[in-house]
Design a protein around this motif. Structure first.
Motif, mmCIF file in Angstrom:
data_model
loop_
_atom_site.group_PDB
_atom_site.id
_atom_site.type_symbol
_atom_site.label_atom_id
_atom_site.label_comp_id
_atom_site.label_asym_id
_atom_site.label_seq_id
_atom_site.Cartn_x
_atom_site.Cartn_y
_atom_site.Cartn_z
ATOM 1 N N THR A 1 0.838 -1.203 0.000
ATOM 2 C CA THR A 1 0.000 0.000 0.000
ATOM 3 C C THR A 1 0.868 1.247 0.000
ATOM 4 O OG1 THR A 1 -0.230 0.296 2.409
ATOM 5 C CG2 THR A 1 -1.805 -1.174 1.324
ATOM 6 N N LEU A 2 0.293 2.322 -0.526
ATOM 7 C CA LEU A 2 0.912 3.637 -0.465
ATOM 8 C C LEU A 2 0.054 4.468 0.471
ATOM 9 C CD1 LEU A 2 1.678 4.173 -4.284
ATOM 10 C CD2 LEU A 2 3.124 3.130 -2.519
ATOM 11 N N SER A 3 0.633 4.869 1.596
ATOM 12 C CA SER A 3 -0.100 5.575 2.646
ATOM 13 C C SER A 3 0.185 7.064 2.574
ATOM 14 C CB SER A 3 0.312 5.027 4.015
ATOM 15 O OG SER A 3 -0.246 5.798 5.061
ATOM 16 N N VAL A 4 -0.892 7.862 2.557
ATOM 17 C CA VAL A 4 -0.770 9.327 2.494
ATOM 18 C C VAL A 4 -1.787 9.948 3.442
ATOM 19 C CG1 VAL A 4 0.018 9.296 0.093
ATOM 20 C CG2 VAL A 4 -2.422 9.550 0.583
ATOM 21 N N PRO A 5 -1.610 11.225 3.820
ATOM 22 C CA PRO A 5 -2.626 11.896 4.643
ATOM 23 C C PRO A 5 -3.959 11.960 3.901
ATOM 24 C CG PRO A 5 -0.590 13.166 4.579
ATOM 25 C CD PRO A 5 -0.458 12.104 3.548
ATOM 26 N N GLU A 6 -5.036 11.958 4.653
ATOM 27 C CA GLU A 6 -6.381 11.989 4.074
ATOM 28 C C GLU A 6 -6.560 13.130 3.076
ATOM 29 O OE1 GLU A 6 -10.540 13.579 5.806
ATOM 30 O OE2 GLU A 6 -9.645 11.957 6.971
ATOM 31 N N SER A 7 -6.116 14.335 3.443
ATOM 32 C CA SER A 7 -6.324 15.489 2.560
ATOM 33 C C SER A 7 -5.614 15.299 1.224
ATOM 34 C CB SER A 7 -5.841 16.774 3.243
ATOM 35 O OG SER A 7 -4.513 16.606 3.728
ATOM 36 N N ALA A 8 -4.383 14.780 1.264
ATOM 37 C CA ALA A 8 -3.650 14.508 0.026
ATOM 38 C C ALA A 8 -4.307 13.376 -0.746
ATOM 39 C CB ALA A 8 -2.198 14.174 0.343
ATOM 40 N N GLY A 9 -4.831 12.394 -0.029
ATOM 41 C CA GLY A 9 -5.453 11.255 -0.691
ATOM 42 C C GLY A 9 -6.664 11.645 -1.506
ATOM 43 N N PHE A 10 -7.530 12.496 -0.947
ATOM 44 C CA PHE A 10 -8.718 12.911 -1.698
ATOM 45 C C PHE A 10 -8.337 13.801 -2.886
ATOM 46 C CE2 PHE A 10 -11.314 11.728 2.093
ATOM 47 C CZ PHE A 10 -12.180 10.870 1.429
ATOM 48 N N LEU A 11 -7.308 14.627 -2.708
ATOM 49 C CA LEU A 11 -6.816 15.441 -3.819
ATOM 50 C C LEU A 11 -6.287 14.529 -4.929
ATOM 51 C CD1 LEU A 11 -6.057 18.206 -5.021
ATOM 52 C CD2 LEU A 11 -3.914 18.086 -3.740
ATOM 53 N N ALA A 12 -5.538 13.503 -4.540
ATOM 54 C CA ALA A 12 -4.992 12.563 -5.520
ATOM 55 C C ALA A 12 -6.101 11.782 -6.213
ATOM 56 C CB ALA A 12 -4.007 11.612 -4.842
ATOM 57 N N LEU A 13 -7.132 11.373 -5.467
ATOM 58 C CA LEU A 13 -8.241 10.638 -6.081
ATOM 59 C C LEU A 13 -8.900 11.459 -7.184
ATOM 60 C CD1 LEU A 13 -10.078 8.892 -3.090
ATOM 61 C CD2 LEU A 13 -8.890 7.774 -4.975
ATOM 62 N N ALA A 14 -9.119 12.752 -6.927
ATOM 63 C CA ALA A 14 -9.730 13.610 -7.938
ATOM 64 C C ALA A 14 -8.826 13.729 -9.165
ATOM 65 C CB ALA A 14 -10.010 14.990 -7.349
ATOM 66 N N ARG A 15 -7.537 13.852 -8.929
ATOM 67 C CA ARG A 15 -6.574 13.957 -10.035
ATOM 68 C C ARG A 15 -6.517 12.645 -10.831
ATOM 69 N NH1 ARG A 15 -2.601 17.651 -11.088
ATOM 70 N NH2 ARG A 15 -0.694 16.934 -12.141
ATOM 71 N N MET A 16 -6.538 11.515 -10.120
ATOM 72 C CA MET A 16 -6.503 10.218 -10.792
ATOM 73 C C MET A 16 -7.741 9.995 -11.654
ATOM 74 S SD MET A 16 -5.041 7.870 -7.679
ATOM 75 C CE MET A 16 -3.414 8.164 -6.973
ATOM 76 N N GLU A 17 -8.891 10.475 -11.165
ATOM 77 C CA GLU A 17 -10.117 10.339 -11.949
ATOM 78 C C GLU A 17 -9.994 11.122 -13.254
ATOM 79 O OE1 GLU A 17 -14.919 11.182 -11.736
ATOM 80 O OE2 GLU A 17 -13.597 11.880 -10.129
#
Length: 221
Positions: free
Chosen positions: A107-123
């Motif tokens: 797994t790649l673990s990141v802070p929640e705020s960065a994770g949601f930002l990354a999810l939007a970018r990945m989409e």
């Protein structure tokens, strides 16, 4: 199983591990082994002490109450057998569900705020994601192919970052993650930000996700 995070985009089709409320830890652990072929092992659990939820480890200041290994040889306990998993949780039905990394996934673990930002970018990038969890300690874990822990530092350097400068932590051999619906004391339960489905049974390589995750972690500093 715990509901997918409200607000997280879930574009995957329904799978054999649906969102279900009220499913026991035993049933969920068995389904992870049976349907996803993940190794599972029982961890600590929560006990009511003077009206408070305390960790079975006995440490009143436990940093992850009810969500960590309960014995030093936990790695040898981990099993991919649904039959063995059922037997282990029958002995302790309240035990947390822990998944060892470095076997069927890292797994790649990141802070929640960065994770949601990354999810939007990945989409926007139309990347195919594996499962992603969100923990009550405000970390997101992106499931990727094994071997990520060895690759990520160099991948981050190639993107122009120092690995030490980003809160992007790969978990591989010798590590573990808590799986939904494991609870962290009174802080709440682990949830799916992107749940397991047939569409994400084949996990992405870390190389596919490092760029948006590193970017998000850099913005989040």
């Amino acid at each position: 199983m715990e509901e997918t995070i409200a607000g997280a985009e879930d574009t995957q089709i329904a799978g054999r591990i649906p969102q279900q409320r009220g499913e026991s830890l035993l049933e969920t652990a068995v389904r992870y082994a049976e349907e996803r072929h993940w190794d599972v092992f029982p961890g600590a659990w929560l006990e009511a002490v003077d009206g408070m939820q305390r960790c079975s480890c006995g440490d009143a200041a436990c940093p992850a109450p009810g969500a960590h290994p309960g014995r030093p040889d936990w790695a040898t306990q981990a099993t991919g057998s649904a039959t063995v998993a059922r037997r282990m949780w029958q002995r302790q039905p309240a035990a947390s569900i822990l998944l060892p990394t470095g076997r069927t996934f890292d797994t790649l673990s990141v802070p929640e705020s960065a994770g949601f930002l990354a999810l939007a970018r990945m989409e926007r990038m139309e990347l195919t994601l594996g499962p992603v969890t969100l923990t009550p300690d405000r970390r997101m874990h992106f499931f990727v192919l094994p071997g990520a822990a060895a690759k990520v530092p160099e991948l981050v350097r190639k993107l122009g970052w120092s690995p030490a400068s980003l809160d992007l932590v790969p978990l591989g051999e010798g590590g573990y993650v808590a799986a939904p619906p494991t609870r962290f004391g009174s802080r709440g339960a682990v949830q799916w930000a992107c749940r397991p489905t047939p569409a994400n049974r084949w996990l992405p390589d870390a190389e596919e996700l490092v760029s948006p995750l590193a970017y998000a972690c850099g913005r989040d500093r």
